[in-house]
Write an enzyme that holds these catalytic residues in place. Structure first.
Site, PDB file in Angstrom:
ATOM      1  N   GLU A  13      -3.259  -6.173  -3.794  1.00  0.00           N
ATOM      2  CA  GLU A  13      -2.519  -5.170  -3.022  1.00  0.00           C
ATOM      3  C   GLU A  13      -1.757  -4.310  -4.022  1.00  0.00           C
ATOM      4  O   GLU A  13      -1.187  -4.826  -4.988  1.00  0.00           O
ATOM      5  CB  GLU A  13      -1.578  -5.837  -2.028  1.00  0.00           C
ATOM      6  CG  GLU A  13      -0.979  -4.889  -1.016  1.00  0.00           C
ATOM      7  CD  GLU A  13      -0.398  -5.622   0.188  1.00  0.00           C
ATOM      8  OE1 GLU A  13       0.714  -5.242   0.597  1.00  0.00           O
ATOM      9  OE2 GLU A  13      -1.045  -6.552   0.702  1.00  0.00           O
ATOM     10  N   ARG A  60       9.774  -8.532  13.804  1.00  0.00           N
ATOM     11  CA  ARG A  60      10.058  -7.194  13.289  1.00  0.00           C
ATOM     12  C   ARG A  60       9.721  -6.134  14.330  1.00  0.00           C
ATOM     13  O   ARG A  60      10.501  -5.197  14.572  1.00  0.00           O
ATOM     14  CB  ARG A  60       9.265  -6.943  12.008  1.00  0.00           C
ATOM     15  CG  ARG A  60       9.381  -5.507  11.491  1.00  0.00           C
ATOM     16  CD  ARG A  60       8.649  -5.300  10.181  1.00  0.00           C
ATOM     17  NE  ARG A  60       7.222  -5.549  10.264  1.00  0.00           N
ATOM     18  CZ  ARG A  60       6.373  -5.402   9.247  1.00  0.00           C
ATOM     19  NH1 ARG A  60       6.823  -5.015   8.070  1.00  0.00           N
ATOM     20  NH2 ARG A  60       5.083  -5.647   9.391  1.00  0.00           N
ATOM     21  N   TYR A  71      -4.582  -2.333  15.062  1.00  0.00           N
ATOM     22  CA  TYR A  71      -5.408  -3.464  14.658  1.00  0.00           C
ATOM     23  C   TYR A  71      -5.716  -4.336  15.883  1.00  0.00           C
ATOM     24  O   TYR A  71      -4.860  -4.516  16.760  1.00  0.00           O
ATOM     25  CB  TYR A  71      -4.680  -4.305  13.614  1.00  0.00           C
ATOM     26  CG  TYR A  71      -4.743  -3.778  12.200  1.00  0.00           C
ATOM     27  CD1 TYR A  71      -5.127  -2.474  11.927  1.00  0.00           C
ATOM     28  CD2 TYR A  71      -4.398  -4.593  11.132  1.00  0.00           C
ATOM     29  CE1 TYR A  71      -5.169  -2.002  10.627  1.00  0.00           C
ATOM     30  CE2 TYR A  71      -4.430  -4.126   9.821  1.00  0.00           C
ATOM     31  CZ  TYR A  71      -4.816  -2.828   9.577  1.00  0.00           C
ATOM     32  OH  TYR A  71      -4.854  -2.365   8.292  1.00  0.00           O
ATOM     33  N   TYR A 113       3.142 -15.082   9.042  1.00  0.00           N
ATOM     34  CA  TYR A 113       3.148 -13.620   9.032  1.00  0.00           C
ATOM     35  C   TYR A 113       3.076 -13.060  10.448  1.00  0.00           C
ATOM     36  O   TYR A 113       3.722 -12.063  10.768  1.00  0.00           O
ATOM     37  CB  TYR A 113       1.980 -13.105   8.188  1.00  0.00           C
ATOM     38  CG  TYR A 113       1.998 -11.612   7.973  1.00  0.00           C
ATOM     39  CD1 TYR A 113       3.171 -10.956   7.620  1.00  0.00           C
ATOM     40  CD2 TYR A 113       0.841 -10.849   8.125  1.00  0.00           C
ATOM     41  CE1 TYR A 113       3.200  -9.578   7.420  1.00  0.00           C
ATOM     42  CE2 TYR A 113       0.849  -9.481   7.917  1.00  0.00           C
ATOM     43  CZ  TYR A 113       2.037  -8.848   7.577  1.00  0.00           C
ATOM     44  OH  TYR A 113       2.058  -7.489   7.379  1.00  0.00           O
TER      45      TYR A 113
END
Length: 325
Positions: free
Chosen positions: A319, A145, A195, A138
């Site tokens: 989620e 991305r 974050y 991830y």
């Protein structure tokens, strides 16, 4: 033009019976994944998020346009009706997820710019092994991305990033030709791009929701995949019922009138206003409880689909995403 409802969940049999001129594209939540393909002349993306014996769910994106045009671009398949673009792509298993993701997203931006759909307002990504090797898969995806969005000078819209049961990385997205995309943050959560570095060299940047704003009238609100973290810290590790409660409270704060006003938007929504709700549950034994808790809060008129897959962190058990009509 906003389709009402723009998205419904159908069985495989129901999807086969739909008239082609009412559908823009579809996603098969199925027992196998792979490249997007043509079905009934329209783009369909298979995602491996269902186990053998579980029912397939087809996520159908509808159109009210008179003419739907389709095409292919660098392995992606797409359809557009003059106002909305649906596009699906497949990165697949890759030894270098970062670079493969970077190339795929640059190709996606080439497409929206070429076709004239500048306002990307919703994205989904499924990653086989999303929490493998300490979440390196991830993290590499987020770096790739993020590089693509940065190079094109774009903000990441509402997004859902969850695991799959196989098939590498797949993605699909929606873009609008004329309606502006207003990206929303959650008052109970730090913006994803802020974050701390413990979540990777490039944070998983995305908007917590995106409001598709027409020139007149009420818009359409898309809620990103939302989980049980306040600020950026996981709440109630191991307690799935409490995590559902926290997640629902966060969504309620996100879509409420006070938060919309903070972003210069009028009105507000409640949980019962959401439709096309998808719930991702990490542990199979939690599915009945999570489903019941969600059914108690959302409208009985809402389509609700539940999938057992990993989410972004091992300690996040649930989620939830949705949208308004």
């Amino acid at each position: 033009m906003i389709v009402r409802p723009p998205c419904t969940f159908r069985s495989a049999e129901e999807f086969a019976g739909l008239a082609g001129d009412t559908v823009l594209g579809a996603v098969r939540h199925s027992t196998a994944g792979g490249r997007p393909r043509w079905e009934h002349g329209l783009p369909v993306l298979p995602l491996h998020v269902v186990r053998p014996g579980e029912p397939e769910v087809v996520e159908v994106w509808h159109t009210e346009g008179d003419v739907v045009r389709t095409g292919e671009h660098r392995g992606m398949r797409y359809a557009h009706d003059g106002e909305v673009l649906f596009c699906a792509g497949w990165i697949g298993p890759s030894a270098d997820c970062e670079e493969a993701t970077h190339r795929a997203y640059l190709a996606a931006f080439e497409l929206v710019e070429r076709l004239g759909y500048p306002n990307v307002f919703r994205m989904w990504n499924t990653l086989d092994g999303i929490t493998d090797r300490g979440s390196e898969v991830y993290r590499d995806f987020c770096v790739g991305r993020g590089r693509a969005f940065e190079e094109r000078g774009r903000a990441v819209p509402a997004s859902t990033d969850v695991g799959s049961l196989g098939g590498g990385v797949a993605f699909y997205f929606l873009a609008h030709r004329s309606h502006a995309a207003v990206h929303l943050e959650n008052p109970l959560q730090a913006p994803a791009h802020e974050y701390p570095q413990q979540y990777g060299p490039r944070p998983p940047s995305f908007a917590h929701a995106t409001y598709l704003k027409p020139e007149q009238g009420r818009g359409q609100l898309h809620v990103s995949g939302t989980a049980s973290n306040l600020d950026h810290v996981t709440v109630a590790p191991g307690d799935v019922a409490r995590q559902v409660q926290v997640t629902l409270a966060k969504i309620a704060a996100l879509i409420g009138a006070d938060n919309l006003a903070r972003h210069g938007l009028d009105g507000g929504y409640r949980l019962e206003d959401l439709r096309a709700i998808k719930v991702y549950v990490q542990r199979r034994e939690d599915v009945p409880l999570v489903t019941r808790l969600c059914r108690d809060e959302f409208s009985r008129r809402a389509d609700l689909a539940v999938f057992t897959v990993d989410v972004r962190r091992p300690d996040l058990l649930v989620e939830i995403e949705g949208m308004t009509p």
